[in-house]
Scaffold this motif. Sequence first.
Motif, mmCIF file in Angstrom:
data_model
loop_
_atom_site.group_PDB
_atom_site.id
_atom_site.type_symbol
_atom_site.label_atom_id
_atom_site.label_comp_id
_atom_site.label_asym_id
_atom_site.label_seq_id
_atom_site.Cartn_x
_atom_site.Cartn_y
_atom_site.Cartn_z
ATOM 1 N N LEU A 104 -28.603 -21.568 3.082
ATOM 2 C CA LEU A 104 -27.772 -20.556 3.731
ATOM 3 C C LEU A 104 -26.433 -20.390 3.034
ATOM 4 O O LEU A 104 -25.950 -19.270 2.840
ATOM 5 C CB LEU A 104 -27.545 -20.923 5.205
ATOM 6 C CG LEU A 104 -26.678 -19.966 6.025
ATOM 7 C CD1 LEU A 104 -27.291 -18.573 6.061
ATOM 8 C CD2 LEU A 104 -26.480 -20.498 7.435
ATOM 9 N N MET A 105 -25.788 -21.498 2.631
ATOM 10 C CA MET A 105 -24.465 -21.425 2.026
ATOM 11 C C MET A 105 -24.534 -20.831 0.618
ATOM 12 O O MET A 105 -23.658 -20.058 0.216
ATOM 13 C CB MET A 105 -23.813 -22.804 2.010
ATOM 14 C CG MET A 105 -23.582 -23.366 3.398
ATOM 15 S SD MET A 105 -22.722 -24.945 3.409
ATOM 16 C CE MET A 105 -21.043 -24.405 3.069
ATOM 17 N N HIS A 128 -26.829 -18.787 -0.292
ATOM 18 C CA HIS A 128 -27.265 -17.410 -0.068
ATOM 19 C C HIS A 128 -26.072 -16.451 -0.080
ATOM 20 O O HIS A 128 -26.148 -15.340 -0.624
ATOM 21 C CB HIS A 128 -28.013 -17.325 1.267
ATOM 22 C CG HIS A 128 -28.331 -15.935 1.714
ATOM 23 N ND1 HIS A 128 -27.541 -15.263 2.635
ATOM 24 C CD2 HIS A 128 -29.322 -15.084 1.369
ATOM 25 C CE1 HIS A 128 -28.051 -14.062 2.842
ATOM 26 N NE2 HIS A 128 -29.128 -13.923 2.092
ATOM 27 N N GLN A 129 -24.958 -16.870 0.490
ATOM 28 C CA GLN A 129 -23.776 -16.018 0.542
ATOM 29 C C GLN A 129 -23.275 -15.684 -0.862
ATOM 30 O O GLN A 129 -22.926 -14.536 -1.152
ATOM 31 C CB GLN A 129 -22.675 -16.720 1.342
ATOM 32 C CG GLN A 129 -23.043 -16.979 2.799
ATOM 33 C CD GLN A 129 -22.002 -17.820 3.509
ATOM 34 O OE1 GLN A 129 -21.028 -18.263 2.895
ATOM 35 N NE2 GLN A 129 -22.189 -18.053 4.793
ATOM 36 N N ILE A 130 -23.236 -16.687 -1.726
ATOM 37 C CA ILE A 130 -22.764 -16.481 -3.092
ATOM 38 C C ILE A 130 -23.736 -15.601 -3.867
ATOM 39 O O ILE A 130 -23.352 -14.666 -4.572
ATOM 40 C CB ILE A 130 -22.553 -17.823 -3.806
ATOM 41 C CG1 ILE A 130 -21.441 -18.614 -3.111
ATOM 42 C CG2 ILE A 130 -22.223 -17.620 -5.286
ATOM 43 C CD1 ILE A 130 -21.184 -19.982 -3.694
ATOM 44 N N LYS A 131 -25.024 -15.914 -3.756
ATOM 45 C CA LYS A 131 -26.034 -15.144 -4.470
ATOM 46 C C LYS A 131 -25.991 -13.667 -4.066
ATOM 47 O O LYS A 131 -26.072 -12.772 -4.913
ATOM 48 C CB LYS A 131 -27.426 -15.728 -4.185
ATOM 49 C CG LYS A 131 -27.685 -17.102 -4.791
ATOM 50 C CD LYS A 131 -29.047 -17.625 -4.354
ATOM 51 C CE LYS A 131 -29.298 -19.042 -4.813
ATOM 52 N NZ LYS A 131 -29.534 -19.136 -6.258
ATOM 53 N N LYS A 132 -25.869 -13.423 -2.767
ATOM 54 C CA LYS A 132 -25.875 -12.045 -2.285
ATOM 55 C C LYS A 132 -24.651 -11.287 -2.787
ATOM 56 O O LYS A 132 -24.750 -10.122 -3.194
ATOM 57 C CB LYS A 132 -25.930 -12.032 -0.757
ATOM 58 C CG LYS A 132 -26.175 -10.655 -0.168
ATOM 59 C CD LYS A 132 -26.476 -10.750 1.320
ATOM 60 C CE LYS A 132 -26.819 -9.371 1.876
ATOM 61 N NZ LYS A 132 -27.189 -9.443 3.310
ATOM 62 N N LEU A 177 -34.537 -16.982 3.052
ATOM 63 C CA LEU A 177 -33.488 -15.968 3.023
ATOM 64 C C LEU A 177 -33.601 -15.070 1.789
ATOM 65 O O LEU A 177 -33.711 -15.567 0.667
ATOM 66 C CB LEU A 177 -32.109 -16.638 3.011
ATOM 67 C CG LEU A 177 -31.785 -17.543 4.208
ATOM 68 C CD1 LEU A 177 -30.630 -18.463 3.863
ATOM 69 C CD2 LEU A 177 -31.459 -16.710 5.432
ATOM 70 N N THR A 178 -33.551 -13.772 1.991
ATOM 71 C CA THR A 178 -33.553 -12.807 0.884
ATOM 72 C C THR A 178 -32.118 -12.472 0.516
ATOM 73 O O THR A 178 -31.327 -12.113 1.381
ATOM 74 C CB THR A 178 -34.297 -11.525 1.275
ATOM 75 O OG1 THR A 178 -35.673 -11.819 1.517
ATOM 76 C CG2 THR A 178 -34.196 -10.480 0.157
ATOM 77 N N TYR A 179 -31.791 -12.579 -0.789
ATOM 78 C CA TYR A 179 -30.442 -12.204 -1.206
ATOM 79 C C TYR A 179 -30.418 -10.909 -2.018
ATOM 80 O O TYR A 179 -29.350 -10.334 -2.236
ATOM 81 C CB TYR A 179 -29.749 -13.339 -1.962
ATOM 82 C CG TYR A 179 -30.286 -13.650 -3.336
ATOM 83 C CD1 TYR A 179 -29.866 -12.932 -4.460
ATOM 84 C CD2 TYR A 179 -31.181 -14.699 -3.534
ATOM 85 C CE1 TYR A 179 -30.338 -13.222 -5.725
ATOM 86 C CE2 TYR A 179 -31.646 -15.007 -4.789
ATOM 87 C CZ TYR A 179 -31.217 -14.270 -5.884
ATOM 88 O OH TYR A 179 -31.707 -14.570 -7.138
#
Length: 261
Positions: free
Chosen positions: A183-184, A186-190, A214-216
């Motif tokens: 999850l953490m 995921h924020q950067i990747k997105k 999670l999809t980014y």
Amino acid sequence: MKTRRLQDIELYIQNRKEVTLDELCQRFDVSKNTIRRDLSMLMQRGTIGKVYGGAVSHSQAAAPGNFDLLVHGTDKTRIARAAAELVEPHDIIFVDSGTTTRFLAESLDPQMPLTILTNSLDVIIGAAALPQTELVIIGSQFRRLTRAFVGVHPEDLHRYNINKAFMATTGVSITHGLTTLDLMEHQIKKQAASKAERLYLLADASKFGRSTLLTYAALDEVDGIITSELPVSEYILFSKQHGIQLIIADEDEKRSAAEVT
């Protein structure tokens, strides 16, 4: 009986940490084909990891890059070299954390002037040795398991201009796109994927047809896919329909990539 055997195999591997196929066959008195099927089921649960000739416990497989590098290390190195050819002087690039992207900094021309943004400890170490590279570190909290920094605010990456983002993934599918378990991260990747002018996915053949929590990024948002072998026809067709550059890392050391679309 099969359920009980799976439980016993899982417990045996967790206790032994690393086992061979022959050892499992002898211990549970079954054929190699049966053991392979059992290991595939356990791997889907995420409790164990398969390696060449055997299996390792989840804790061993989850150690930073251990399982993935053991099985696909050569492919990942080739993919990174092919990706490095896409980097041009004065580019501002984001390099994602992952077992494939970690090799990208080592593959770059040390005399090429560029800026690298990353949250990967391995990329940071590699980029620090490049005398012409400006290095921007993303994230404030270190996750030892993935060797990556996390902890970003929504504006952290959006303040930067990014020409090209080189991304890793836990799985890639046409339905769910580029996915991750964390999850953490995921924020950067997105953020990086949405900010980049050009988005490149670095993924060995084992990542196709898989999706995780999670999809980014959607697959049709990708500008180029760099992988280790030609994917199945549906991905080739999808790439052609959406103008995605499909690059296959070549086994010939004289050529780092062969473009097929």
